[in-house]
Design an enzyme around this catalytic site. Structure first.
Site, PDB file in Angstrom:
ATOM      1  N   THR A 160       0.850  -1.193   0.000  1.00 51.17           N
ATOM      2  CA  THR A 160       0.000   0.000   0.000  1.00 51.17           C
ATOM      3  C   THR A 160       0.884   1.240   0.000  1.00 51.17           C
ATOM      4  O   THR A 160       1.809   1.350   0.797  1.00 51.17           O
ATOM      5  CB  THR A 160      -0.895  -0.022   1.257  1.00 51.17           C
ATOM      6  N   TYR A 195      -7.816  -8.055   7.893  1.00 52.22           N
ATOM      7  CA  TYR A 195      -8.910  -7.388   7.178  1.00 52.22           C
ATOM      8  C   TYR A 195     -10.125  -8.325   7.125  1.00 52.22           C
ATOM      9  O   TYR A 195     -10.130  -9.364   7.764  1.00 52.22           O
ATOM     10  CB  TYR A 195      -8.419  -6.900   5.805  1.00 52.22           C
ATOM     11  N   GLN A 208      -4.532  -7.136  -5.993  1.00 48.83           N
ATOM     12  CA  GLN A 208      -4.927  -7.640  -4.674  1.00 48.83           C
ATOM     13  C   GLN A 208      -6.269  -7.033  -4.263  1.00 48.83           C
ATOM     14  O   GLN A 208      -6.382  -5.821  -4.089  1.00 48.83           O
ATOM     15  CB  GLN A 208      -3.860  -7.333  -3.614  1.00 48.83           C
ATOM     16  N   ARG A 248      -4.056 -14.757  -0.350  1.00 44.28           N
ATOM     17  CA  ARG A 248      -3.048 -14.419   0.669  1.00 44.28           C
ATOM     18  C   ARG A 248      -3.625 -14.626   2.073  1.00 44.28           C
ATOM     19  O   ARG A 248      -4.734 -14.174   2.363  1.00 44.28           O
ATOM     20  CB  ARG A 248      -2.598 -12.970   0.517  1.00 44.28           C
ATOM     21  N   HIS A 251      -7.240 -10.958  -0.853  1.00 42.84           N
ATOM     22  CA  HIS A 251      -6.514 -10.547   0.358  1.00 42.84           C
ATOM     23  C   HIS A 251      -7.233 -11.136   1.580  1.00 42.84           C
ATOM     24  O   HIS A 251      -8.179 -10.558   2.095  1.00 42.84           O
ATOM     25  CB  HIS A 251      -6.476  -9.022   0.431  1.00 42.84           C
ATOM     26  N   ASN A 260      -3.555  -5.806  13.186  1.00 46.32           N
ATOM     27  CA  ASN A 260      -4.942  -5.338  13.228  1.00 46.32           C
ATOM     28  C   ASN A 260      -5.774  -6.085  14.262  1.00 46.32           C
ATOM     29  O   ASN A 260      -6.983  -6.290  14.090  1.00 46.32           O
ATOM     30  CB  ASN A 260      -5.596  -5.406  11.839  1.00 46.32           C
ATOM     31  N   GLY A 310       8.896  -7.400  -0.066  1.00 45.63           N
ATOM     32  CA  GLY A 310       8.109  -6.179   0.091  1.00 45.63           C
ATOM     33  C   GLY A 310       9.001  -4.953   0.107  1.00 45.63           C
ATOM     34  O   GLY A 310       9.245  -4.310  -0.918  1.00 45.63           O
ATOM     35  N   ARG A 311       9.526  -4.654   1.297  1.00 47.06           N
ATOM     36  CA  ARG A 311      10.274  -3.410   1.444  1.00 47.06           C
ATOM     37  C   ARG A 311      11.500  -3.322   0.547  1.00 47.06           C
ATOM     38  O   ARG A 311      11.867  -2.237   0.081  1.00 47.06           O
ATOM     39  CB  ARG A 311      10.639  -3.215   2.914  1.00 47.06           C
ATOM     40  N   ASN A 336      -3.731 -10.350   7.220  1.00 43.37           N
ATOM     41  CA  ASN A 336      -3.452  -9.088   7.934  1.00 43.37           C
ATOM     42  C   ASN A 336      -4.629  -8.425   8.645  1.00 43.37           C
ATOM     43  O   ASN A 336      -4.678  -7.200   8.771  1.00 43.37           O
ATOM     44  CB  ASN A 336      -2.787  -8.073   6.980  1.00 43.37           C
TER      45      ASN A 336
HETATM   46  C1  LIG Z   1       4.507   0.044   3.165  1.00 45.08           C
HETATM   47  C2  LIG Z   1       3.882  -1.321   3.238  1.00 45.08           C
HETATM   48  C3  LIG Z   1       2.638  -1.531   2.692  1.00 45.08           C
HETATM   49  C4  LIG Z   1       2.059  -2.800   2.718  1.00 45.08           C
HETATM   50  N1  LIG Z   1       0.858  -3.001   2.098  1.00 45.08           N
HETATM   51  C5  LIG Z   1       0.337  -4.249   2.013  1.00 45.08           C
HETATM   52  C6  LIG Z   1      -0.838  -4.492   1.238  1.00 45.08           C
HETATM   53  O1  LIG Z   1      -1.387  -3.598   0.604  1.00 45.08           O
HETATM   54  N2  LIG Z   1      -1.317  -5.757   1.216  1.00 45.08           N
HETATM   55  C7  LIG Z   1      -0.722  -6.785   1.898  1.00 45.08           C
HETATM   56  O2  LIG Z   1      -1.206  -7.916   1.862  1.00 45.08           O
HETATM   57  N3  LIG Z   1       0.412  -6.574   2.613  1.00 45.08           N
HETATM   58  C8  LIG Z   1       0.960  -5.352   2.660  1.00 45.08           C
HETATM   59  N4  LIG Z   1       2.149  -5.160   3.319  1.00 45.08           N
HETATM   60  C9  LIG Z   1       2.902  -6.324   3.820  1.00 45.08           C
HETATM   61  C10 LIG Z   1       3.908  -6.787   2.741  1.00 45.08           C
HETATM   62  O3  LIG Z   1       3.258  -7.331   1.623  1.00 45.08           O
HETATM   63  C11 LIG Z   1       4.888  -7.845   3.278  1.00 45.08           C
HETATM   64  O4  LIG Z   1       4.169  -8.971   3.699  1.00 45.08           O
HETATM   65  C12 LIG Z   1       5.731  -7.295   4.416  1.00 45.08           C
HETATM   66  O5  LIG Z   1       6.300  -6.040   4.085  1.00 45.08           O
HETATM   67  C13 LIG Z   1       6.854  -8.245   4.790  1.00 45.08           C
HETATM   68  O6  LIG Z   1       7.722  -8.442   3.698  1.00 45.08           O
HETATM   69  P1  LIG Z   1       9.172  -7.727   3.625  1.00 45.08           P
HETATM   70  O7  LIG Z   1       9.893  -8.103   4.883  1.00 45.08           O
HETATM   71  O8  LIG Z   1       9.823  -8.327   2.387  1.00 45.08           O
HETATM   72  O9  LIG Z   1       8.935  -6.270   3.518  1.00 45.08           O
HETATM   73  C14 LIG Z   1       2.735  -3.883   3.344  1.00 45.08           C
HETATM   74  C15 LIG Z   1       3.981  -3.646   3.931  1.00 45.08           C
HETATM   75  C16 LIG Z   1       4.567  -2.400   3.881  1.00 45.08           C
HETATM   76  C17 LIG Z   1       5.943  -2.198   4.464  1.00 45.08           C
END
Ligand SMILES: Cc1cc2nc3c(=O)[nH]c(=O)nc-3n(C[C@H](O)[C@H](O)[C@H](O)COP(=O)(O)O)c2cc1C
Length: 402
Positions: free
Chosen positions: A42, A202, A116, A249, A197, A257, A344-345, A200
């Site tokens: 996001t 939701y 998603q 997912r 989705h 949450n 992700g990050r 997390n």
């Molecule tokens: C800025 C940000 C936004 C995220 N938005 C979503 C999202 O929209 N949907 C989702 O399922 N997870 C979301 N996540 C979780 C990531 O998909 C991922 O599971 C999480 O960052 C861990 O992976 P990483 O260690 O490679 O970053 C978000 C994480 C971050 C940091």
């Protein structure tokens, strides 16, 4: 060139050639060139009014088209499904058009992108709901924490969550219908597939977890009932897209949450096993060992047991995201814990992440202050390796995407 570099270079290249992370993978109808996917992120930059993905989003995603697969940021299936200011939807014509420009840009750059599909349930606020109504949930339990809304001055603001309204049994087909329409819209927008989705905390996860679901109807009580919404959505989307273009997912053992389950092994074991029957493109889980791995520690035993359980119960492609770097990704693939790893990050901060991983190049650090909201800064301006070497960034917001 001295002797050390002469021997080191072919070894590094040879290693990448045999690493599982860089082996192709057949995902349903898609031939993925490697196994490093982009996790959903996001970014809260949808254009206002209307929560429409704009040209910068097309640029951002196209920059990351070298991912094995992009999973888009969570996208609300309806106005009721929105939980944060400035997140994009896929329920209006303008949003579908906006996404169409995004998918076109990704496809032009050679990438694949799933959408998603998101309904936040109680993780919302009347300020984000149509007619200022209460957010909906399985049960009327107020979550701990704060909602992110836009205030009268047009700024983002955190406000306490409110007590949501429990959905009536008769409303459940309407919820499934929201996903169904969004899935059709995702087709119109030329996505390559959709990801449900269910993670997390939701709406779907609120139904799955016992802490947030105290219902006594067909959607509460035993896991078969708590997972009913997920499976009804799965049933509804499968014929729209064909099963091999639908992913799911989940976040087993997740507490984000304010969710939790009395018996997660039984709950997620059941869901993983039953999901196998759908022959979907993949199951994507948020790594239950994320907190430990993020802290640079060994994954805890319960988390690893959960991953093994899901792997055993789910007969299909398993993607895992959370806390991976190149070496841990390779290790988990080699151990057979997953087929694909989503980043992700690291993807957020490195548009050319696969290339950087392959060549063991240094990674840009992500900047959490620019995760949500704003413009190009911290979104489309993370440099590529080519830029590090002095190349000009590609002009990405051009006449066609505007
Ligand atoms: C800025 C940000 C936004 C995220 N938005 C979503 C999202 O929209 N949907 C989702 O399922 N997870 C979301 N996540 C979780 C990531 O998909 C991922 O599971 C999480 O960052 C861990 O992976 P990483 O260690 O490679 O970053 C978000 C994480 C971050 C940091």
């Amino acid at each position: 060139m001295d002797e050390r570099t002469q021997t080191a270079q072919p070894k590094a290249a040879g290693q990448a050639a045999t690493d599982l992370l860089f082996q192709p993978y057949k995902l349903g109808p898609f031939n993925l060139p490697h196994r490093a996917a982009m996790a959903p992120l996001t970014r809260s930059r949808a254009q206002q009014p209307g929560n429409v993905p704009g040209p910068l989003a097309a640029c951002y995603y196209a920059q990351r088209a070298s991912a094995a697969l992009i999973v888009s940021e969570a996208t609300q299936v309806s106005m009721q499904g929105q939980g944060y200011a400035w997140t994009p939807g896929i329920h209006s014509r303008e949003q579908v058009e906006g996404w169409r420009r995004v998918t076109e840009a990704v496809h032009e750059a050679g990438g694949l992108i799933f959408n998603q599909l998101w309904h936040v349930g109680r993780i919302s606020h009347p300020a984000l709901q149509p007619d200022q109504m209460l957010p909906v949930a399985p049960s009327a339990i107020t979550p701990q924490g704060q909602a992110f809304i836009e205030n009268e001055r047009g700024e983002g603001q955190l406000v306490p969550f409110v007590r949501p309204r429990a959905l009536q049994t008769e409303e459940m087909p309407y919820i499934v219908g929201q996903y169904q329409r969004a899935a059709k819209n995702a087709q119109t927008a030329n996505f390559d597939g959709v990801e449900i989705h269910g993670a997390n905390g939701y709406l779907i996860d609120q139904f799955i977890n016992s802490k947030t679901n105290q219902r006594t109807d067909l959607y509460g009580g035993p896991v078969e009932n708590r997972a009913r919404l997920l499976f009804e959505i799965a049933e509804a989307l499968s014929p729209i897209w064909g099963p091999d273009r639908v992913g799911v997912r989940l976040s087993p053992l997740g507490a984000f949450n304010d969710v939790g389950d009395d018996d997660p092994e039984t709950t997620f074991g059941y869901i993983a096993e039953k999901l196998s029957d759908y022959k979907f493109a993949y199951l994507h889980i948020v790594n239950p060992a994320l907190p430990a791995m993020q802290a640079g520690q060994e994954p805890d035993a319960r988390a690893l047991r959960m991953v093994d359980l899901i792997r055993k119960k789910y007969r299909g492609t398993l993607m895992i995201a959370g806390g991976f770097d190149r070496d841990s990704a390779e290790d988990w693939l080699k151990k057979g814990r997953a087929d694909l790893i989503a980043f992700g990050r690291k993807f957020l901060a490195n548009p050319d992440l696969p290339q950087r991983l392959r060549s063991r190049a240094p990674l840009n650090a992500d900047d959490p202050t620019t995760y949500y909201g704003g413009g190009a800064k911290g979104y489309t301006d993370y440099p590529t390796l080519a830029q590090d070497r002095g190349e000009q960034p590609k002009a990405c917001v051009d006449g066609r995407w505007r």
